[in-house]
Design an enzyme around this catalytic site. Structure first.
Site, mmCIF file in Angstrom:
data_model
loop_
_atom_site.group_PDB
_atom_site.id
_atom_site.type_symbol
_atom_site.label_atom_id
_atom_site.label_comp_id
_atom_site.label_asym_id
_atom_site.label_seq_id
_atom_site.Cartn_x
_atom_site.Cartn_y
_atom_site.Cartn_z
ATOM 1 N N ASP A 16 36.445 -0.073 -10.012
ATOM 2 C CA ASP A 16 35.729 0.858 -9.090
ATOM 3 C C ASP A 16 35.995 0.697 -7.447
ATOM 4 O OD1 ASP A 16 33.689 -0.910 -9.042
ATOM 5 O OD2 ASP A 16 32.297 0.568 -8.953
ATOM 6 N N GLU A 17 36.836 -0.339 -7.285
ATOM 7 C CA GLU A 17 36.982 -0.964 -6.090
ATOM 8 C C GLU A 17 38.203 -1.317 -5.524
ATOM 9 O OE1 GLU A 17 34.540 -4.446 -4.569
ATOM 10 O OE2 GLU A 17 33.088 -3.499 -6.036
#
Length: 364
Positions: A121-122
Site C-alpha cells: 500500500d505504499e
DNA sequence: TCTGGGGTCCTAGGACCC
DNA sequence: TCTGGGGTCCTAGGACCC
C-alpha cells in the site's frame, strides 16, 4: 557528466488510507459507513492474531493496526454497549489487495518513470522532472484524483527532496492528504516530531532514547555523531543525517527476493509432536511450491523457527553443502532441526509450542 | 491488551583459511 | 610458550517495517 547531478531531486511517497479496510468497504456496499476491522478471526474474543487494518470509524473505538484481535473484539463490544454500531470483522483477501495495488502503480506510472513499490500500500516515485515543487504538487493532485476516480480509493502523498522527507510528509495529513516540504525546509519540518516518527526508530530504540529524556527530533539532534554511533551502532551514523533531513537513498524499481518462508501460530499452544511435525511438513511443502514457481534454481540455507508459550522464540538453521533442492531434502533437514526441541536438550521445561515456521534463503 | 505473517537488515562469536 | 591479522562463512538472535 550528466546534468542529473545538478538537478535537485523531487521525491514523492504515496500511502493508501486504511488500505485493506477501504478496499473491503468499496467492494461490499452493505458495510459502507460502518466501522471495519480487517484481520484474523476474532472468534468471539478468543481468537489469536492481530488487526491488519482498521478504518477510521473503527479507530474511534481505539482499534489500530497490530491491536490484538481479541482486544479489538472487546473494544467493539464496549462500543456496542454504549449504543454505537459494533465493528464488522473481515478476513483479509490479499489477492484482491494486490490487484488494486497493481492498478494504483499503473496510474502512478503515467506520471513518473521511476516508481518503487515499498509495500502493498505504499510507493515512492520520482518527480524531479517537474523541476519545482508547485508543479510536483499539482501532478500529485492529479494522481490522487485518478486513483479516486478509477479505484474508488483515497491516499495521502508527501513530497520532499528525498525519500525520508517524502515518507514522513505522507503521514503528516491523513487521510486524503497532500503535504509538500520544499527544499531547505527539511530540518524545520522534522524538528518537533516525536522521535518515533523517524522510520527505523521502533519501540526498543524509542525506550533507550526516552530514558535519556530524548522525546523529539530536536532533542536527538543534540547528540554528536559519535554518541549516536556508540548507542545504536552503524545505524546511529545514518540516523545522524536522517534527523537533519539528509538522505540520498535512491529509488529502486525492482529488488530481488532474498528469502521466502511461512509460519503458523496454533489456535492453542500444544506439545503434540505428531501434530507439530505434521504441520511443519505441510509448511515445507507450501514453501517448496513457491520456490519451484520462482526464477531460482537453488537455495542454500534452511531456517526453522519455534515459538514457545510466553513468546520465547528460537531459530535453528543449516546451510546445505550439496545443492539439491527437492522436497525430501527440505523435509529431512527441517525435521532434523526440529527434533531436539521435543526432548530435554532444547526444551527442558516441556514448554508448549505456540508457533512454528520455516524459511529458505541464499538463492542462486 | 497478550502479542499474525510476510519480509529485510544488522550484530556478534566462532570456525576456518592464508 | 603464551600466542598476529585480515577476510569470509555460518549460526543465532534481535530490531524493525507493513
Amino acid at each position: 557528466m550528466s546534468c542529473l547531478l545538478f538537478m535537485t531531486r523531487i521525491i514523492a511517497h504515496l500511502d493508501m488510507d486504511a488500505f485493506f479496510a477501504a478496499v473491503e468497504e468499496r467492494d461490499r456496499p452493505k458495510y459502507k459507513g460502518q466501522p471495519i476491522v480487517v484481520g484474523s478471526d476474532p472468534m468471539e474474543g478468543k481468537g489469536r492474531g492481530v488487526v491488519s487494518t482498521a478504518n477510521y470509524k473503527a479507530r474511534k473505538y481505539g482499534i489500530r493496526s497490530a491491536t490484538p484481535i481479541s482486544r479489538a473484539w472487546q473494544m467493539s463490544e464496549e462500543a456496542r454497549k454504549k449504543g454505537f454500531p459494533p465493528a464488522v470483522f473481515l478476513l483479509p483477501n490479499f489477492l484482491k489487495y494486490e490487484k488494486s495495488s497493481f492498478e494504483i502503480s499503473k496510474i502512478v506510472h503515467r506520471f513518473s518513470p521511476l516508481v518503487e513499490p515499498a509495500s502493498i500500500d505504499e510507493m515512492y516515485f520520482d518527480l524531479s522532472s517537474c523541476v519545482n515543487y508547485k508543479k510536483a504538487g499539482s501532478i500529485c493532485k492529479k494522481i490522487k484524483s485518478e486513483i479516486k476516480k478509477e479505484e474508488k480509493l483515497t491516499c495521502s502523498i508527501g513530497i520532499g527532496s528525498n525519500k525520508l522527507i517524502a515518507k514522513i510528509a505522507s503521514d503528516f495529513k491523513k487521510p486524503d492528504g497532500l503535504t509538500v516540504v520544499e527544499k531547505g525546509k527539511e530540518e524545520a519540518f522534522l524538528e518537533n516530531f516525536p522521535i518515533r516518527k523517524i522510520p527505523g526508530i521502533g519501540p526498543k530504540t524509542e525506550e533507550i532514547l526516552l530514558r535519556r529524556q530524548i522525546k523529539l527530533v530536536k532533542d536527538l539532534k543534540k547528540l554528536s555523531k559519535d554518541e549516536l554511533k556508540k548507542m545504536l551502532g552503524k545505524w546511529g551514523d545514518d540516523l545522524y543525517f536522517k534527523i537533519r533531513g539528509i538522505d540520498d537513498s535512491p529509488i529502486v524499481e525492482k529488488y530481488e527476493i532474498k528469502s521466502m518462508g511461512e509460519q503458523e501460530t496454533f489456535s492453542k499452544d500444544t506439545l503434540d509432536s505428531r501434530f507439530i511435525t505434521g504441520r511443519m511438513v505441510n509448511l515445507s511443502e507450501s514453501v517448496f511450491e513457491r520456490f519451484k514457481k520462482s526464477e531460482f534454481k537453488n537455495f542454500k540455507t534452511i531456517t526453522i523457527t519455534v515459538r514457545f508459550e510466553g513468546f520465547e522464540t528460537k531459530n535453528r538453521s543449516r546451510t546445505l553443502t550439496k545443492l539439491s533442492p527437492d522436497l525430501k531434502t527440505i523435509q529431512f533437514e527441517v525435521l532434523r532441526l526440529l527434533a531436539p526441541f521435543f526432548d530435554k536438550r532444547e526444551n527442558p521445561k516441556r514448554k508448549f509450542f505456540r508457533l512454528i515456521g520455516i524459511r529458505i534463503e541464499r538463492f542462486e
